[in-house]
Design a protein around this motif. Structure first.
Motif, PDB file in Angstrom:
ATOM      1  N   HIS A  49       0.852  -1.200   0.000  1.00  6.21           N
ATOM      2  CA  HIS A  49       0.000   0.000   0.000  1.00  6.21           C
ATOM      3  C   HIS A  49       0.884   1.245   0.000  1.00  6.21           C
ATOM      4  CE1 HIS A  49      -2.944   3.004   1.306  1.00  6.21           C
ATOM      5  NE2 HIS A  49      -3.894   2.130   0.996  1.00  6.21           N
ATOM      6  N   PRO A  50       0.526   2.292  -0.749  1.00  4.95           N
ATOM      7  CA  PRO A  50       1.391   3.477  -0.814  1.00  4.95           C
ATOM      8  C   PRO A  50       1.585   4.192   0.514  1.00  4.95           C
ATOM      9  CG  PRO A  50      -0.711   3.840  -1.950  1.00  4.95           C
ATOM     10  CD  PRO A  50      -0.610   2.375  -1.675  1.00  4.95           C
ATOM     11  N   ARG A  51       0.686   3.976   1.467  1.00  6.10           N
ATOM     12  CA  ARG A  51       0.840   4.611   2.784  1.00  6.10           C
ATOM     13  C   ARG A  51       1.385   3.645   3.827  1.00  6.10           C
ATOM     14  NH1 ARG A  51      -4.334   5.764   4.738  1.00  6.10           N
ATOM     15  NH2 ARG A  51      -3.299   6.674   6.562  1.00  6.10           N
ATOM     16  N   ALA A  52       1.777   2.442   3.434  1.00  5.51           N
ATOM     17  CA  ALA A  52       2.250   1.446   4.404  1.00  5.51           C
ATOM     18  C   ALA A  52       3.426   2.005   5.202  1.00  5.51           C
ATOM     19  CB  ALA A  52       2.644   0.173   3.688  1.00  5.51           C
ATOM     20  N   PHE A  53       3.332   1.919   6.511  1.00  4.48           N
ATOM     21  CA  PHE A  53       4.345   2.497   7.390  1.00  4.48           C
ATOM     22  C   PHE A  53       5.706   1.863   7.147  1.00  4.48           C
ATOM     23  CE2 PHE A  53       5.991   2.853  11.969  1.00  4.48           C
ATOM     24  CZ  PHE A  53       6.466   4.139  11.785  1.00  4.48           C
ATOM     25  N   ALA A  54       5.737   0.535   7.037  1.00  2.67           N
ATOM     26  CA  ALA A  54       7.016  -0.148   6.873  1.00  2.67           C
ATOM     27  C   ALA A  54       7.664   0.180   5.536  1.00  2.67           C
ATOM     28  CB  ALA A  54       6.830  -1.654   7.012  1.00  2.67           C
ATOM     29  N   GLY A  55       6.862   0.553   4.535  1.00  4.09           N
ATOM     30  CA  GLY A  55       7.400   0.864   3.227  1.00  4.09           C
ATOM     31  C   GLY A  55       7.776   2.315   3.034  1.00  4.09           C
ATOM     32  N   ALA A  56       7.448   3.144   4.008  1.00  3.36           N
ATOM     33  CA  ALA A  56       7.775   4.567   3.898  1.00  3.36           C
ATOM     34  C   ALA A  56       9.281   4.768   4.011  1.00  3.36           C
ATOM     35  CB  ALA A  56       7.068   5.347   4.996  1.00  3.36           C
ATOM     36  N   PRO A  57       9.830   5.760   3.316  1.00  2.00           N
ATOM     37  CA  PRO A  57      11.254   6.060   3.505  1.00  2.00           C
ATOM     38  C   PRO A  57      11.545   6.330   4.985  1.00  2.00           C
ATOM     39  CG  PRO A  57      10.370   7.287   1.650  1.00  2.00           C
ATOM     40  CD  PRO A  57       9.197   6.659   2.345  1.00  2.00           C
ATOM     41  N   LEU A  58      12.644   5.801   5.470  1.00  2.00           N
ATOM     42  CA  LEU A  58      12.978   6.007   6.876  1.00  2.00           C
ATOM     43  C   LEU A  58      13.087   7.488   7.200  1.00  2.00           C
ATOM     44  CD1 LEU A  58      13.731   5.004   9.667  1.00  2.00           C
ATOM     45  CD2 LEU A  58      16.090   4.674   8.870  1.00  2.00           C
ATOM     46  N   THR A  59      13.592   8.272   6.266  1.00  2.00           N
ATOM     47  CA  THR A  59      13.714   9.712   6.523  1.00  2.00           C
ATOM     48  C   THR A  59      12.352  10.344   6.780  1.00  2.00           C
ATOM     49  OG1 THR A  59      13.700  10.052   4.115  1.00  2.00           O
ATOM     50  CG2 THR A  59      15.858  10.002   5.227  1.00  2.00           C
ATOM     51  N   ALA A  60      11.334   9.916   6.020  1.00  2.00           N
ATOM     52  CA  ALA A  60       9.997  10.473   6.211  1.00  2.00           C
ATOM     53  C   ALA A  60       9.399  10.027   7.544  1.00  2.00           C
ATOM     54  CB  ALA A  60       9.085  10.051   5.058  1.00  2.00           C
ATOM     55  N   ALA A  61       9.558   8.744   7.870  1.00  2.00           N
ATOM     56  CA  ALA A  61       9.028   8.238   9.141  1.00  2.00           C
ATOM     57  C   ALA A  61       9.732   8.901  10.318  1.00  2.00           C
ATOM     58  CB  ALA A  61       9.181   6.726   9.207  1.00  2.00           C
ATOM     59  N   ALA A  62      11.061   9.038  10.233  1.00  2.00           N
ATOM     60  CA  ALA A  62      11.820   9.659  11.321  1.00  2.00           C
ATOM     61  C   ALA A  62      11.467  11.130  11.467  1.00  2.00           C
ATOM     62  CB  ALA A  62      13.309   9.491  11.072  1.00  2.00           C
ATOM     63  N   ALA A  63      11.240  11.818  10.353  1.00  2.00           N
ATOM     64  CA  ALA A  63      10.869  13.231  10.426  1.00  2.00           C
ATOM     65  C   ALA A  63       9.519  13.404  11.116  1.00  2.00           C
ATOM     66  CB  ALA A  63      10.833  13.832   9.028  1.00  2.00           C
ATOM     67  N   ALA A  64       8.580  12.479  10.845  1.00  2.00           N
ATOM     68  CA  ALA A  64       7.269  12.554  11.488  1.00  2.00           C
ATOM     69  C   ALA A  64       7.385  12.335  12.991  1.00  2.00           C
ATOM     70  CB  ALA A  64       6.326  11.533  10.863  1.00  2.00           C
ATOM     71  N   VAL A  65       8.196  11.350  13.391  1.00  2.00           N
ATOM     72  CA  VAL A  65       8.423  11.136  14.831  1.00  2.00           C
ATOM     73  C   VAL A  65       9.162  12.334  15.422  1.00  2.00           C
ATOM     74  CG1 VAL A  65       9.537   9.680  16.553  1.00  2.00           C
ATOM     75  CG2 VAL A  65       8.408   8.626  14.586  1.00  2.00           C
ATOM     76  N   GLY A  66      10.119  12.863  14.671  1.00  2.00           N
ATOM     77  CA  GLY A  66      10.876  14.012  15.151  1.00  2.00           C
ATOM     78  C   GLY A  66      10.009  15.222  15.419  1.00  2.00           C
ATOM     79  N   ALA A  67       8.960  15.413  14.621  1.00  2.00           N
ATOM     80  CA  ALA A  67       8.051  16.532  14.856  1.00  2.00           C
ATOM     81  C   ALA A  67       7.342  16.393  16.198  1.00  2.00           C
ATOM     82  CB  ALA A  67       7.036  16.620  13.717  1.00  2.00           C
ATOM     83  N   VAL A  68       7.014  15.159  16.565  1.00  2.00           N
ATOM     84  CA  VAL A  68       6.381  14.930  17.870  1.00  2.00           C
ATOM     85  C   VAL A  68       7.392  15.157  18.990  1.00  2.00           C
ATOM     86  CG1 VAL A  68       5.128  13.274  19.301  1.00  2.00           C
ATOM     87  CG2 VAL A  68       4.753  13.327  16.823  1.00  2.00           C
ATOM     88  N   LEU A  69       8.626  14.716  18.798  1.00  2.00           N
ATOM     89  CA  LEU A  69       9.665  14.975  19.802  1.00  2.00           C
ATOM     90  C   LEU A  69       9.832  16.472  20.020  1.00  2.00           C
ATOM     91  CD1 LEU A  69      12.527  12.451  18.888  1.00  2.00           C
ATOM     92  CD2 LEU A  69      10.756  12.214  20.630  1.00  2.00           C
ATOM     93  N   GLU A  70       9.815  17.231  18.944  1.00  2.00           N
ATOM     94  CA  GLU A  70       9.974  18.675  19.057  1.00  2.00           C
ATOM     95  C   GLU A  70       8.810  19.299  19.817  1.00  2.00           C
ATOM     96  OE1 GLU A  70      11.419  22.523  18.705  1.00  2.00           O
ATOM     97  OE2 GLU A  70      12.440  20.595  18.382  1.00  2.00           O
ATOM     98  N   ALA A  71       7.602  18.776  19.580  1.00  2.00           N
ATOM     99  CA  ALA A  71       6.423  19.329  20.245  1.00  2.00           C
ATOM    100  C   ALA A  71       6.338  18.933  21.714  1.00  2.00           C
ATOM    101  CB  ALA A  71       5.160  18.879  19.511  1.00  2.00           C
TER     102      ALA A  71
END
Length: 289
Positions: free
Chosen positions: A116-138
């Motif tokens: 699936h195009p939105r599959a978490f495991a298939g997402a680029p690690l940079t994109a997944a890490a950036a999303a988690v990083g935004a929560v860390l920043e908040a």
């Protein structure tokens, strides 16, 4: 207790990163309830809504295979469970609890969901890490908790949650970097739990006890690798109540629970953790506090 370097003048702040609804309670429910009871500020970040989960109750069987319907139902289960636990909740990439997360449940390797195009495991690690990083920043947590490098049992979304969380922590400025922990299980505890389950789970109801045909999970480690533990019987009671909210995924017994494969696990009121190096993802240093 999971300790970090708290900011002076406020309660310790912890962030637990999980792949799907129910993972927060199954794997870290004791720590969540324990730290809330201590007066700490506890946050849970859920990366997907578990669209590919198997459904246990016959009355809800129509949800299985219907990703949007199951996601909506599991969102409600998650809200109920996190309310019982008393934690602040976030969905990865969602502006608030009413919006959709960025990523979707990937299912297991080799299934159509993995493509699936939105599959978490298939997402680029940079994109997944950036999303988690935004929560860390908040949130600005002092402590971050996720799975170890195995994802606990190898689920691709759990592994990606570990990878993305470690990368996001490593990307923080060193002076602002939270302490990172991974969920692990003491080998000694695993043996004790097997013996307890053999004595306490009804033998004539088709439950599957861990044994030779059901090897230890990947995150069972030698006792010395576990640097921290949370042991709290009062927190176990909260965890048990929160598990009941995840009715599609979990059957709760007397001191134990079972998943859709009918494999049972003990509710022992104790959890193990290891300090992780965010760069390598491994315990840092091995076996040391």
């Amino acid at each position: 207790m999971l300790d970090g370097v708290a900011t002076p003048g406020r309660a310790p702040r912890l962030l637990f990163v999980h792949a799907h609804p129910d993972d927060e309670t199954l794997t870290t429910g004791v720590a969540l309830a324990h730290h809330v009871a201590r007066g700490d500020e506890v946050h849970v970040l859920t990366c997907t809504l578990g669209e590919e989960g198997e459904v246990i109750p016959a009355g809800l069987a129509h949800l299985e295979g219907d990703g949007p319907a199951l996601a909506a139902h599991r969102r409600g289960e998650l809200a109920a469970a996190t309310d019982v636990l008393g934690v602040h909740h976030h969905l990865l990439g969602a502006a608030d609890a009413d919006h959709e997360p960025t990523f979707r449940d990937s299912g297991m390797l080799g299934t159509p969901a993995a493509e699936h195009p939105r599959a978490f495991a298939g997402a680029p690690l940079t994109a997944a890490a950036a999303a988690v990083g935004a929560v860390l920043e908040a949130v600005r947590p002092d402590v971050v908790v996720t799975y170890d490098a195995t994802g606990g049992y190898g689920h691709p979304d759990h592994v990606r949650a570990h990878e993305a969380t470690a990368a996001a922590v490593a990307d923080r400025p060193e002076t602002e970097r939270p302490v990172l922990y991974g969920v692990v299980q003491r080998l000694g505890w695993a043996g004790e739990d097997r013996a307890w389950l053999a004595e306490h789970v009804p033998a004539d109801e088709g439950w599957v006890l861990p044994g030779e045909d059901n090897p230890y999970a990947a995150n069972v480690v030698p006792d010395e690798v576990v640097t921290h533990s949370v042991e709290d019987l009062a927190a176990r009671e909260v965890q048990t109540e929160a598990l009941r909210a995840h009715e599609t995924q979990v059957v709760v017994g007397d001191g134990w629970y079972a998943l859709s494969n009918r494999l049972v696990f003990r509710l022992a009121g104790r959890e193990g953790y290891a300090r992780l190096d965010p760069v390598s993802g491994r315990p840092l240093p091995e076996g040391a506090a």
